[in-house]
Motif scaffolding. Structure first.
Motif, short mmCIF file in Angstrom:
data_model
loop_
_atom_site.label_atom_id
_atom_site.label_comp_id
_atom_site.label_asym_id
_atom_site.label_seq_id
_atom_site.Cartn_x
_atom_site.Cartn_y
_atom_site.Cartn_z
N ILE A 126 0.82 -1.21 0.00
CA ILE A 126 0.00 0.00 0.00
C ILE A 126 0.86 1.26 0.00
CG2 ILE A 126 -1.69 1.31 1.36
CD1 ILE A 126 -2.97 -1.43 2.07
N ARG A 127 1.98 1.25 0.69
CA ARG A 127 2.83 2.45 0.72
C ARG A 127 3.35 2.82 -0.67
NH1 ARG A 127 7.17 -0.71 3.65
NH2 ARG A 127 8.28 -1.69 1.93
N ASN A 128 3.37 1.87 -1.63
CA ASN A 128 3.87 2.13 -2.98
C ASN A 128 2.81 2.67 -3.93
OD1 ASN A 128 6.28 1.17 -2.03
ND2 ASN A 128 6.23 -0.73 -3.21
N ILE A 129 1.57 2.73 -3.48
CA ILE A 129 0.49 3.25 -4.33
C ILE A 129 0.51 4.77 -4.25
CG2 ILE A 129 -1.99 3.30 -4.72
CD1 ILE A 129 -2.09 0.47 -3.53
N LYS A 130 0.61 5.42 -5.41
CA LYS A 130 0.75 6.88 -5.48
C LYS A 130 -0.43 7.51 -6.22
CE LYS A 130 4.87 6.48 -3.73
NZ LYS A 130 4.90 6.30 -2.33
N PRO A 131 -0.76 8.76 -5.89
CA PRO A 131 -1.86 9.45 -6.57
C PRO A 131 -1.61 9.65 -8.06
CG PRO A 131 -1.11 10.74 -4.69
CD PRO A 131 -0.19 9.57 -4.83
N THR A 132 -0.36 9.63 -8.48
CA THR A 132 -0.02 9.87 -9.89
C THR A 132 -0.07 8.59 -10.72
OG1 THR A 132 2.31 9.59 -9.32
CG2 THR A 132 1.45 11.84 -9.34
N GLN A 133 -0.43 7.47 -10.11
CA GLN A 133 -0.47 6.20 -10.82
C GLN A 133 -1.52 6.25 -11.94
OE1 GLN A 133 0.07 3.37 -7.73
NE2 GLN A 133 -0.09 1.68 -9.12
N ASP A 134 -1.25 5.54 -13.03
CA ASP A 134 -2.16 5.45 -14.16
C ASP A 134 -3.51 4.91 -13.69
OD1 ASP A 134 -3.45 5.06 -16.57
OD2 ASP A 134 -2.17 3.43 -17.22
N LYS A 135 -4.59 5.62 -14.03
CA LYS A 135 -5.92 5.23 -13.55
C LYS A 135 -6.45 3.95 -14.21
CE LYS A 135 -7.47 9.68 -12.00
NZ LYS A 135 -8.56 10.61 -11.92
N GLN A 136 -5.81 3.50 -15.27
CA GLN A 136 -6.24 2.27 -15.93
C GLN A 136 -5.49 1.05 -15.42
OE1 GLN A 136 -8.97 2.26 -17.74
NE2 GLN A 136 -9.01 4.44 -17.27
N THR A 137 -4.39 1.26 -14.70
CA THR A 137 -3.60 0.15 -14.19
C THR A 137 -4.30 -0.51 -13.02
OG1 THR A 137 -1.55 1.27 -14.83
CG2 THR A 137 -1.37 -0.50 -13.21
N LYS A 138 -4.39 -1.83 -13.08
CA LYS A 138 -4.97 -2.59 -11.98
C LYS A 138 -3.86 -3.01 -11.03
CE LYS A 138 -8.82 -4.35 -14.63
NZ LYS A 138 -9.49 -5.53 -15.15
N VAL A 139 -4.13 -2.92 -9.75
CA VAL A 139 -3.17 -3.37 -8.75
C VAL A 139 -3.84 -4.39 -7.84
CG1 VAL A 139 -1.86 -1.21 -8.74
CG2 VAL A 139 -3.70 -1.50 -7.13
N TYR A 140 -3.01 -5.24 -7.25
CA TYR A 140 -3.47 -6.18 -6.24
C TYR A 140 -2.94 -5.71 -4.90
CZ TYR A 140 -4.57 -9.61 -9.86
OH TYR A 140 -5.10 -10.27 -10.94
N ILE A 141 -3.79 -5.73 -3.89
CA ILE A 141 -3.33 -5.47 -2.53
C ILE A 141 -3.77 -6.64 -1.66
CG2 ILE A 141 -3.37 -2.96 -2.74
CD1 ILE A 141 -5.94 -3.08 -0.94
N GLN A 142 -3.02 -6.86 -0.61
CA GLN A 142 -3.33 -7.93 0.34
C GLN A 142 -3.18 -7.34 1.73
OE1 GLN A 142 -0.79 -11.32 -0.03
NE2 GLN A 142 -1.54 -12.29 1.81
N GLY A 143 -4.15 -7.57 2.58
CA GLY A 143 -4.07 -7.05 3.93
C GLY A 143 -5.24 -7.53 4.77
N LYS A 144 -5.47 -6.81 5.85
CA LYS A 144 -6.55 -7.16 6.77
C LYS A 144 -7.56 -6.02 6.83
CE LYS A 144 -4.03 -10.41 9.46
NZ LYS A 144 -4.27 -11.37 10.46
N VAL A 145 -8.81 -6.41 6.94
CA VAL A 145 -9.89 -5.43 7.06
C VAL A 145 -9.80 -4.77 8.44
CG1 VAL A 145 -12.40 -5.13 7.15
CG2 VAL A 145 -11.39 -6.78 5.54
N GLU A 146 -9.80 -3.44 8.46
CA GLU A 146 -9.79 -2.71 9.72
C GLU A 146 -11.16 -2.12 10.03
OE1 GLU A 146 -6.66 0.23 9.71
OE2 GLU A 146 -5.30 -1.22 10.61
#
Length: 126
Positions: free
Chosen positions: A45-65
């Motif tokens: 999550i720390r690597n996700i930036k606001p300038t990232q391409d809006k069409q690029t899909k990312v996977y994240i893994q974590g716990k629901v808070e």
């Protein structure tokens, strides 16, 4: 006990189907404590930036808070130990503390107040 095994089996099957249909490489040796890892496809999550391409899909893994119900969707705050991000999804049965994997597109909502930016990153699952 029986119901727990059934839920784990259904969850495992769901995650395997995601791996098959998303062309992600599911590495069974990376599974630890019931968490699945898609190898290098998981974005911290720390690597996700606001300038990232809006069409690029990312996977994240974590716990629901936390969770916030909307009319036809839910918003979950996910923590992966590197940071937190909100995820907008149609899934409505996730519980706090539950381990999850999401695939989605990165969005940024700008919130300028008195010349300062208080914008928020979030992920929209498709």
């Amino acid at each position: 006990m029986r119901q727990t095994k059934k839920i784990h089996s259904l969850g495992l099957m769901f995650l395997l189907l995601i791996g098959v249909f998303s062309c992600a490489s599911v590495n069974v040796s990376d599974w630890k404590d019931g968490n699945i890892s898609f190898g290098h496809n998981i974005t911290p999550i720390r690597n996700i930036k606001p300038t990232q391409d809006k069409q690029t899909k990312v996977y994240i893994q974590g716990k629901v808070e936390k969770q916030v119900p909307l009319l036809q969707r839910r918003v979950y705050q996910i923590n992966d130990s590197t940071g937190t991000i909100w995820v907008v999804t149609k899934q409505n049965n996730l519980k706090p503390g539950e381990s999850v994997v999401f695939q989605g597109k990165v969005r940024y909502e700008s919130i300028p107040i008195a010349g300062e930016e208080f914008g928020e990153l979030y992920l929209v699952e498709e």
